[in-house]
Enzyme design. Structure first.
Site, mmCIF file in Angstrom:
data_model
loop_
_atom_site.group_PDB
_atom_site.id
_atom_site.type_symbol
_atom_site.label_atom_id
_atom_site.label_comp_id
_atom_site.label_asym_id
_atom_site.label_seq_id
_atom_site.Cartn_x
_atom_site.Cartn_y
_atom_site.Cartn_z
ATOM 1 N N LYS A 1 10.456 0.779 -1.538
ATOM 2 C CA LYS A 1 10.396 -0.556 -2.351
ATOM 3 C C LYS A 1 11.509 -0.527 -3.444
ATOM 4 O O LYS A 1 12.180 -1.370 -3.515
ATOM 5 C CB LYS A 1 8.994 -0.381 -3.010
ATOM 6 N N GLN B 1 1.250 2.187 -7.420
ATOM 7 C CA GLN B 1 0.912 2.650 -6.149
ATOM 8 C C GLN B 1 -0.538 3.241 -5.713
ATOM 9 O O GLN B 1 -0.667 4.157 -6.751
ATOM 10 C CB GLN B 1 1.981 3.617 -5.720
ATOM 11 N N ASP C 1 1.543 -7.127 -6.831
ATOM 12 C CA ASP C 1 0.751 -6.806 -5.763
ATOM 13 C C ASP C 1 -0.401 -7.886 -5.542
ATOM 14 O O ASP C 1 -0.949 -7.735 -4.437
ATOM 15 C CB ASP C 1 0.051 -5.339 -6.035
#
Ligand code: NAP
Length: 295
Positions: free
Chosen positions: A52, A96, A119
């Site tokens: 990412k 994460q 997200d």
């Protein structure tokens, strides 16, 4: 059979994003800034976060990686999140998953400012998605929609079976495939570990989207001739003959299912790269929204 080439499409999307960032720079505007928080040193999570951050560089975003030890308390992580929420330089951030056991994941998701939740996991964003409102769509389902759209695959009236009901993939995917519009307008069945006769359920699908995490679960005899097959699964299977000590595989028996499918995603090179591209797209959207708020 046509391969849904996530690697190629994700590169196209990254090129489009890089072009938008270049325009921002040329206009003297601030470029998007994504932060990623990782707690602990799980190998797969570190790999994902690393990809990412590298992708940010590739499109011209700024990025910040915050690595916290495995022993980080919930209070400490919530403090980091509060700082990111307050920092005007950060347009969006991700935490994460999975998190270590001492941390309540739901509490962490709830603490993220929905305007920075690229997200799309915060209930505010999830609710907006379910209500067809403009919002951050979770990156993996968003990537699947983008693949269907860019390959111009007819979805209207099709029977779609989504296998898996996780909050990040299966559940949002089933909602999105049932939405009005394209891609969407499907008749959706959500399958999971308690589904009876799952082989028969999958066999009726025009579109199969698998997100369960069991290697080779979907066999050729479960899939209708001409079905569209999207394999979200990524499993590391230990293999001493490989340099890394494992190989990556999906939920689908690709070799045999690809002989029956009309379209299919490979693993790797299908859904995985799309996920990263759509996270970048959400971050660009966050920047554009923040920029608009200030003008
Ligand atoms: P998850 O949270 O573990 O959810 C798995 C789902 O599969 C659950 O809903 C579970 O049902 C269902 N399931 C388990 N065994 C089953 C069975 N025998 N028959 C039918 N359903 C079954 O997983 P996830 O986070 O959604 O991830 C799924 C897979 O996608 C993993 O391999 C993950 O690594 C991969 N993934 C890939 C990407 C990408 O970018 N390509 C992104 C995210 C995840 P219950 O709800 O009944 O337990």
């Amino acid at each position: 059979m046509e391969i849904l080439d996530g690697k190629r499409v994700s590169n196209d999307i990254k090129d489009e994003i890089a072009e938008a960032v270049k325009k921002m720079k040329d206009n003297g505007e601030k470029v998007p800034h994504l932060a990623a928080v990782i707690v602990g040193n799980d190998g797969a999570s570190l790999t994902y976060v690393g990809s990412k951050v590298r992708a940010c560089k590739r499109v011209g975003f700024e990025s910040t990686l915050i690595q916290l030890p495995n022993t980080t308390s919930e209070v400490e992580l919530l403090k980091t999140i509060a700082e990111l929420n307050e920092n005007p330089d950060i347009d969006g951030f991700i935490v994460q998953l999975p998190l270590p056991d001492q941390i309540d994941t739901q509490k962490v998701i709830m603490a993220i400012d929905p305007n920075k939740d690229v997200d799309g996991f915060h209930p505010t964003n999830f609710g907006k998605m379910a209500l067809d409102m403009s919002t951050f769509i979770p990156a993996t389902p968003f990537g699947n929609l983008e693949l269907l759209e860019r390959y111009n695959i007819e979805t209207q009236g099709k029977r779609t079976v989504v296998v898996g009901r996780s909050h990040s993939v299966g559940r949002p995917m089933s909602i999105l495939m049932g939405r009005k519009g394209f891609p969407g307008n499907c008749t959706v069945t959500q399958a999971h570990s308690r589904t009876k006769n799952i082989e028969d359920v999958i066999a009726e699908a025009d579109i199969v989207i698998s997100a369960l995490g069991i290697p080779q679960f979907i066999k050729a005899d479960m899939v209708k001739e001409g079905a569209v097959v999207i394999d979200v699964g990524i499993t590391r299977v230990p293999d001493e003959t490989k340099e890394k000590g494992y190989y990556i595989t999906g939920d689908v028996d690709y070799e045999n299912v690809s002989k029956k499918a009309s379209y299919i995603t490979p693993v790797p090179g299908g859904v995985g790269p799309m996920t990263i591209a759509m996270l970048l797209k959400n971050t660009l959207l966050a920047r554009e929204r923040h920029g608009a708020e200030l003008t």
